[in-house]
Structure formats: structure tokens, C-alpha cells
Design an enzyme around this catalytic site. Structure first.
Site, PDB file in Angstrom:
ATOM      1  N   PRO A 106      -7.313 -19.164  12.741  1.00  0.00           N
ATOM      2  CA  PRO A 106      -7.323 -20.442  13.473  1.00  0.00           C
ATOM      3  C   PRO A 106      -8.231 -20.379  14.697  1.00  0.00           C
ATOM      4  CG  PRO A 106      -5.198 -19.327  13.719  1.00  0.00           C
ATOM      5  CD  PRO A 106      -5.968 -18.568  12.697  1.00  0.00           C
ATOM      6  N   CYS A 107      -8.481 -19.145  15.189  1.00  0.00           N
ATOM      7  CA  CYS A 107      -9.370 -18.976  16.350  1.00  0.00           C
ATOM      8  C   CYS A 107     -10.774 -19.486  16.048  1.00  0.00           C
ATOM      9  CB  CYS A 107      -9.481 -17.518  16.761  1.00  0.00           C
ATOM     10  SG  CYS A 107      -8.238 -16.438  16.076  1.00  0.00           S
ATOM     11  N   TYR A 142     -24.618   3.962  29.851  1.00  0.00           N
ATOM     12  CA  TYR A 142     -25.694   3.391  30.659  1.00  0.00           C
ATOM     13  C   TYR A 142     -27.052   3.615  30.003  1.00  0.00           C
ATOM     14  CZ  TYR A 142     -29.591   3.559  33.882  1.00  0.00           C
ATOM     15  OH  TYR A 142     -30.825   3.395  34.437  1.00  0.00           O
ATOM     16  N   VAL A 154       9.787 -22.600   4.056  1.00  0.00           N
ATOM     17  CA  VAL A 154      11.133 -22.030   4.021  1.00  0.00           C
ATOM     18  C   VAL A 154      12.038 -22.991   4.793  1.00  0.00           C
ATOM     19  CG1 VAL A 154      12.586 -20.107   4.725  1.00  0.00           C
ATOM     20  CG2 VAL A 154      10.302 -19.681   3.786  1.00  0.00           C
ATOM     21  N   ALA A 206      -4.297 -12.820  18.183  1.00  0.00           N
ATOM     22  CA  ALA A 206      -4.433 -12.303  16.820  1.00  0.00           C
ATOM     23  C   ALA A 206      -4.491 -10.780  16.713  1.00  0.00           C
ATOM     24  CB  ALA A 206      -5.646 -12.939  16.146  1.00  0.00           C
ATOM     25  N   ARG A 258      -3.760  -6.787  -4.491  1.00  0.00           N
ATOM     26  CA  ARG A 258      -2.724  -6.061  -3.750  1.00  0.00           C
ATOM     27  C   ARG A 258      -1.324  -6.246  -4.338  1.00  0.00           C
ATOM     28  NH1 ARG A 258      -4.960  -6.926   2.498  1.00  0.00           N
ATOM     29  NH2 ARG A 258      -7.109  -6.347   1.989  1.00  0.00           N
ATOM     30  N   TYR A 302      -9.419 -13.273   3.669  1.00  0.00           N
ATOM     31  CA  TYR A 302      -9.364 -12.954   2.248  1.00  0.00           C
ATOM     32  C   TYR A 302      -8.726 -14.131   1.525  1.00  0.00           C
ATOM     33  CZ  TYR A 302     -10.111  -8.160   3.767  1.00  0.00           C
ATOM     34  OH  TYR A 302     -10.616  -7.024   4.342  1.00  0.00           O
ATOM     35  N   ARG A 325       0.829  -1.198   0.000  1.00  0.00           N
ATOM     36  CA  ARG A 325       0.000   0.000   0.000  1.00  0.00           C
ATOM     37  C   ARG A 325       0.872   1.260   0.000  1.00  0.00           C
ATOM     38  NH1 ARG A 325      -5.196   1.647   2.203  1.00  0.00           N
ATOM     39  NH2 ARG A 325      -5.416   3.744   1.340  1.00  0.00           N
ATOM     40  N   ASN A 327      -1.836  -8.713  14.461  1.00  0.00           N
ATOM     41  CA  ASN A 327      -2.224  -7.852  13.349  1.00  0.00           C
ATOM     42  C   ASN A 327      -1.588  -6.478  13.460  1.00  0.00           C
ATOM     43  OD1 ASN A 327      -3.977  -9.010  11.372  1.00  0.00           O
ATOM     44  ND2 ASN A 327      -5.529  -9.241  12.949  1.00  0.00           N
TER      45      ASN A 327
END
Lengths: 452, 452
Positions: free
Chosen positions: A49-50, A427, A88, A302, A78, A69, A29, A306
Site C-alpha cells: 500500500p506504500c 567516505y 473473516v 511495513a 509455496r 508476489y 518453509r 514483515n
């Protein structure tokens, strides 16, 4: 042929979870001209995964729903290169080697983000590799487990933390007989024992067979799980979920010389830089500042991941960006109870050298006369000497997040108990008693501190 | 005979609402030896007028439920003298005269607390005194209205603020045809017009006949309400609720020489002292600091009144106690929508000399894949120059209070938008998306400020 090719990327990201994908998106971005490549071992990126426990219980009917996504959003919209099912296998100064089904390839990178996350800790006992033993980390784990569960009736859950509790609830939802084993005297060590007791009652009320103070000794079976052995007995079960915590996945980073902090996660500065030039780390693999203690800590959650990814991305794109830290806010649902906590527990506060004083109050979630009000217990912990709010725990039938979020912000500003009392919280009869439970707890705690 | 007797009390409290009763209780708690007397015009003390709309709608079936504590708790358990159905008709230096059904009596006081609250503002038009025209202030108002409504089918509500909206919802619940009149172009001026639009849609969806931009000209009828006349037409109705705002009930205080602030409410210092020696004021009759603007403001809301009463009580008992201020947090339910707001609206921010910039985002209340997630709109407003968060508005099907409370605490710490973005709010699929709506809104707002 392919394995000898060398590709050059400006930024390589190892790990396509929340931190990795957020960072990659942020970089593209801010600097669309950079070539950014993400390497992910599983078949999905940007996954949640949550949500896996709810997939097991059938509340979520497709794994696709757990993907924020799909890959094509990152690649096509993107402009990020995304390599899934790609591991890896080696990382060195300015390069890495990635392996997928078709072979290996070498990539040279200008900057590297380690976003390898955390992996389930599995006790080193016999039988954890048997068929029918599961951990939940990537979406594929959920898929395998759900299929296997179709023929299971008695299921053991080892570990009474968030994931263990959520899995237990969902297994009950799926009609299984559930045995929950916790090596400590109480489930959910993220809250104080008096609060954990409320959770234990709710588990029992919903038919979970609770085994506290029982450590796992082994899992037995010929081809697949047949029984589970603990320090206290042996239990016939068809499947076992291991949820005994997670550990930061630091192995690749360590090979690069990246230093770990006292928590075992990677040590980073506020801009997510490691000690190695051009190497950043973010998400569950990295440490962050605990705003309550002022020391580095580890928050494998998470939302924190993020935000660390967001900061890492901005910093790697050359912007000034700093992650201030976190307070360990989390919430979970255990059958009819909402269980939230933030900051330090009493035990942890003592370890950190505070002089904790606490109160636990019972309140209504709404005006007592409004239909649907439920009982709520709020525990607040403060330092006796300074009056600094150190942490809190909230358990109730509804409205817990409303109290938890106010507590979380208070903690992040190092608020005193008095600040909590004077919080101008919302309230109206359908939402809260006129004295919000957080305000009431703070009032009682203030009294206790003053009397002392 | 009785009218010539003079009683001496250490503390006299005029008004038995939240502020008055909290103050009286606090004084007796701290200084049990003091003689404390409360004078209340209505038949109840410690009541919750906020519950009256729900009594009209039948959700609350008895007025007794709207009383937090019956009088005997204050008199027998707390040792407070409580005079209900007693009006203070005169107040002077060190004395007051109170009138009840049996006559008048004079009391000498050492300290006086003015907790006379706010009264409904009634437009000065013809017919507001007709039978069938109601305001809701004390519990008796609700009782009369509910009885009258039994034979009403078409009911007008004049005023689209909190009370008007809550009354409208409850009249629909009670099976009435409801016409809602608002003189401004939008209901609920406590939020920006774009957010008010969401409320208006919800009202229309639920059958409320909405008349915006129509001012009340008069109410007509022979013995009782038969029609309502506005700037645009005349409507046949059986009853009218007037909910066109409230004004501080300062008349007694003014006779004592107590100064009013720019808002029209009584001016007090942080310990609730007025400019007159030994005279304090608390609750809806008094001003408080707006923590966002740093100026005095008026917050006629029960939680603020309670805390002001708590501080006044402590101060009148000789303790050091200060009320820091408020941020104008409030929440209401409008049919299926939860509507929350805190801080300044865009218009108010401009009036206060800020340079407001805002965003409105749409989000889910829970993880999108979790059942029962509903749409939520969050608006955040900040100052372009400093990045200070100025206010916010949240409307959604569920989970609004959780976002509102975090916003409220952020505002009270004069947080910047960045602080909101980095808030460590609670997350789990049944409660929130992984990027909390407040965090998402802050992220978008940050981008907007930076681009500017």
C-alpha cells in the site's frame, strides 16, 4: 450447503498483508506438512500500500506492480491456501467463519495468526462517506481514487503525516491543485517542529496550499464532494483524501479475548504470542518493543510488520524465534527533499522521562567540491544525563537514507553520542564529506552535553 | 643567522593533513594559551587528496576546492602557527629541525604529534623517475599530472585499488585511452573476487583496457615515458600513474625511537600515545584497533585519520579521550557503480582464524516498481561458529552508502547476523525495497548458518 461445511487447517492467518504472508511462507518453509490458510478481505495479498501514492501520481502505472508476489506464487509454489475477497466475520476458540461472494464457511484451526493490520482513522464528521472522499489502505482504494481524480482539479488532503505528504506530492505530479490541511501547527509530527518547517517550505515551494492548525469540521456536497469545511473556513474542492493516521485493526482479536497494550495495539511477547493460547499476532495490529525506551510501542511500518511475521511464522512452526524490537525508523520523499527520522522526537523524549538535549547542524551531502552535493540538516537528540542517543531527524536533497540507517543501528544498540561520533561511516567525495553529517552532529552534541 | 635561532612551542605537529590539522585545532580550542606549530612539506594544509582523481578528470576545476580551510583560517582564526613548504629534517628528544626555502630553524617542543601520513609505494623498477610518471599524494602532484595529461592520449594506471580505479575513471572522463594493470588476478583486493568481477565488468564496459595478473617490470622512454613493460608485454603509453598502495611514513618517528606495530604503522594506545614520552601519533601513520578482530590494524583513510587527530588533540590538551577503533569502511565510485566494503574479506577472515561463511544476494536499490531502481549485490560474511558478522561488500548503481553505513555500525558493535536481519532500516518506495538488501542478505546468511 457450502456454509455448513467445516474445514480443518493447522494454521489460519487472518490478513494477507506483509506480516500474514511472511508468516504463512515461513511456516510452510519450515513445516511443509502443515495446512496453512490465509484469509484476505481485498483482492490482493502481499501488496504494497506504500506504493499507492505513486500510483495516484502516475509514477507507477499499474496496480499489479504493487503486488510483490501474485497469489499463485503462494498457492502453487509455496502450498499456502489463499482466500482473497474473503472476510473473516467471526472468530472463536479454535474456529473461524469466513465469508466470500459464494457464502460462508467454517474453518477449525490449530493455531491462529492475527495479521489484520491497521485501518485509516477517519474523523467522525459529516460527509466522510460522500463520493469523492478517499482513504488509502488496500489497492482497490488506489484504483477508485485514480479513476475519480481524472475529473478533479482541486483536491484536499487532510492530514500532514507520511501518507498525506506523499499523496500531496503525487497529486501535484498529476497536475492537481492541492490543499493540505493539518490540525496541528506543523506537518509531520514524527519530526520536531524546527525540522517540520523545512518540509513546510518545500511543500509551499512546490505549490501546495498549506493550511496548518485547521481541523476538519465536515465535507459537503450533494452527490459527491463539493467543499470541505474546517475550523477556519470552507474550501471548494473536488475530492478529499483523508490521511489522519491509522489505528490497529483489533476488532476480531478483541472478540477472542486478546489483550491490548497501552498503545491500543495487541500485546504480544517476543515470539508474537498473545495472551490467548495458540493465538499469535504480528504486523501493524501488534505492539513491539521500542529499543530506545525499553517499553512496548506501536510501529505500523511495513519492514517491522514483515519481520514480526517472520518471527511469528518461525514460532508457530515450533522454532525458538524472538523479535527484539524496533526504533521507529522511517523515511519519505517530499518533492525534492528526503525526510528521515528514527527514535524519539524531543517532545516524546520528554514524555518518556528523558532529559533531552539536541543539536541541529547543516552539512553537505557529498564533498563540497563534488558536483551535485546538496544541503542536509541533521538533528540529533540525546539524554543529557546518560549521553544515550534518543533519536534523530535528517532532511536533505540526497543521501538521507545513508545517515538514517547508521542512526537506526546506533539507536538499536542503545548507543551513546560518543559512539555516533566514532562511527566508521563510508567516505569518498561522491558520497559524503570527510566528516559525515551524522559524525559532525554527534561532535557538536558531545560538546553541548559536556558544556552543560 | 636564522638557522641558529631556537623557538619554543608547546606542541609541534609534523604533517598538516587531516589528522594534524584536526589535532592542532582541537588543542587550541581546549587550551588557547598553548603555542601550537604545524610543519607541512607541501604548500597546502587541511587538503583532500581523495579529491585529486576528480581534479584530473575535470569534475573539480580548481585545486583550491580541495582545501577544506585555507591556511589563514588556522593561523588567524584558530591561532595555530602553520609552516607550509617546510620539511622536518631532524627530530630528537624535545626538539626538531625544520627546513624551508629560507633555511633551517630549530624548535623545542613540549609535546610532539607525528601526523606524517602515508606515502605511495612505488615498485623498485627502472623508469619510475621518468617524466610522465605520477603518484597522487599532495595537491601539487595533481597539478603537475593534470598539466602533463594535456598532451597525453594513452595512459597506464598501475594498481587496481581505490586510487587506481578512481584515476582510471577520471582519465576516461578526460578523454584518454586507459590501460589498467593489476598484478593480482582481480582488481580491488578490498573485496572478494566474486564482487571484484562486477567492478571489472564495469571497467570493461566503459572502455578501460584491463590487464589482470600483470606485474610492472619497468617504464621506458628517453626523456619521458614512452612505454610500460609488464610481466606479459610492452605497451606504448604517454603517461603512467602508479597506485600500488601506500605505506605509513614512519621514518622520522623511527629516528625518535617510536615503535611500530605488526602492520608497519606506528603503535599507539587509545589516546594516541606512542611508547616515547610526550610523543603522539595520529592519522595514516598510526595503527588503530580493528573492532571486528579485536587486534591492531591499519586504516589509512581520511575519516579515521580525522578522528584519531581529534582524540590526539584532546589527549595532548590533557583531556581523557580514547579512539575506540574502526572497521575499515570505505566506498568508491567506479563509473556507474558504487562499491562499498567494511570489515573483513573472506580471505582475511580466514587468515584471522575465523570460520567464514558468506552469501551474495542480488536485490533492487528501491522498490522494484519505483522508477530508477537499480541492481545491487550484497555480500555478507560471518563466522560460522559464533554468528558474528565479519564483513560485507555492496555494489550497485545507487544506494550503496545507505547499506554500507548500517553494516559499518553493526560491525563496530560486533553484531551477529541476527542483529543485521532485525536492523530497523529506513523504507519507502523511492529509497528501498521493503526488505532492505542488508536485511535480505542477513536472512539468507542466517539460513545458511543454521543449515550448516
Amino acid at each position: 450447503m457450502r456454509s455448513t461445511m467445516v474445514e480443518k487447517v493447522d494454521v489460519a492467518v487472518i490478513g494477507g498483508g506483509p506480516a500474514g504472508m511472511t508468516a504463512a511462507s515461513r511456516i510452510k518453509r519450515l513445516k511443509p506438512e502443515l495446512r496453512v490458510a490465509v484469509f484476505e478481505r481485498s483482492g490482493y495479498v502481499s501488496y504494497a500500500p506504500c506504493g499507492l501514492p505513486y500510483y495516484l501520481g502516475g509514477l507507477v502505472d499499474s496496480l499489479e506492480h504493487l503486488v510483490h508476489y501474485p497469489v499463485r506464487v503462494f498457492t502453487e509454489e509455496r502450498g499456502i491456501e489463499v482466500y482473497t475477497r474473503t472476510e473473516v466475520v467471526e472468530v472463536g476458540d479454535g474456529y473461524l467463519r469466513a465469508r466470500d461472494a459464494s457464502g460462508e464457511r467454517t474453518y477449525e484451526w490449530g493455531k491462529l495468526l492475527i495479521a489484520t493490520g491497521a485501518r485509516p482513522k477517519v474523523p467522525p464528521v459529516e460527509g466522510v462517506d460522500l463520493e469523492g472522499v478517499f482513504t488509502l489502505r488496500v489497492l482497490e482504494d488506489g484504483e477508485k481514487a485514480r479513476r475519480y481524480l481524472e475529473k478533479a482539479t482541486r483536491v484536499a488532503v487532510v492530514g500532514g503525516g507520511y501518507i498525506g505528504l506523499e499523496v500531496a506530492e503525487n497529486l501535484v505530479r498529476a497536475g492537481k491543485t492541492v490543499l493540505l490541511f493539518e490540525v496541528l501547527d506543523h506537518v509531520f509530527p514524527a519530526v520536531d517542529p524546527d525540522m517540520a518547517l523545512l518540509v513546510e517550505k518545500e511543500l509551499a515551494r512546490n505549490g501546495v496550499e498549506l493550511h496548518l492548525g485547521e481541523g476538519l469540521k465536515g465535507i459537503h456536497g450533494r452527490d459527491r464532494v463539493e467543499s470541505l469545511e474546517t475550523t477556519k473556513g470552507e474550501y471548494k474542492v473536488d475530492a478529499v483524501f483523508i490521511a489522519t493516521g491509522v489505528a490497529p485493526e483489533t476488532r476480531l482479536a478483541e472478540k477472542l479475548g486478546v489483550k491490548k497494550g497501552s498503545t491500543g495495539a495487541l500485546s504480544v511477547d517476543k515470539s508474537m504470542r498473545t495472551n490467548v493460547d495458540d493465538v499469535y499476532a504480528a504486523g501493524d495490529v501488534a505492539e513491539a518493543l521500542n529499543l530506545v525506551t525499553g517499553k512496548n510501542d506501536w510501529f505500523p511500518l511495513a519492514p517491522v510488520a514483515n519481520k514480526m511475521g517472520y518471527v511469528a511464522g518461525a514460532a508457530m512452526a515450533g522454532l525458538k524465534a524472538e523479535f527484539p524490537g524496533a526504533v521507529g525508523t522511517s523515511i519519505t520523499k517530499v518533492f525534492g527533499l528526503e525526510v528521515g527520522r528514527a527514535g524519539l522526537t524531543t517532545a516524546r523524549a520528554q514524555q518518556e522521562g528523558f532529559d533531552p538535549v539536541s543539536v541541529m547542524i547543516n552539512a553537505n551531502s557529498k564533498a563540497s567540491y563534488y558536483p551535485g552535493s546538496s544541503a542536509m540538516s541533521v538533528k540529533l537528540i540525546a539524554d543529557r544525563r546518560t549521553g544515550q542517543l534518543l533519536g534523530g531527524q535528517i532532511i536533505g536533497g540526497d543521501g538521507v537514507l545513508a545517515r538514517l540507517n547508521s542512526l537506526a543501528v546506533l539507536l538499536s544498540f542503545r548507543a551513546r553520542v560518543e559512539d555516533a561520533f566514532f562511527s566508521d561511516l563510508g567516505y569518498a567525495p561522491p558520497f559524503s564529506p570527510v566528516w559525515d553529517p551524522i559524525v559532525t552532529a554527534a561532535r557538536v552534541l558531545l560538546g553541548k552535553i559536556r558544556e552543560a
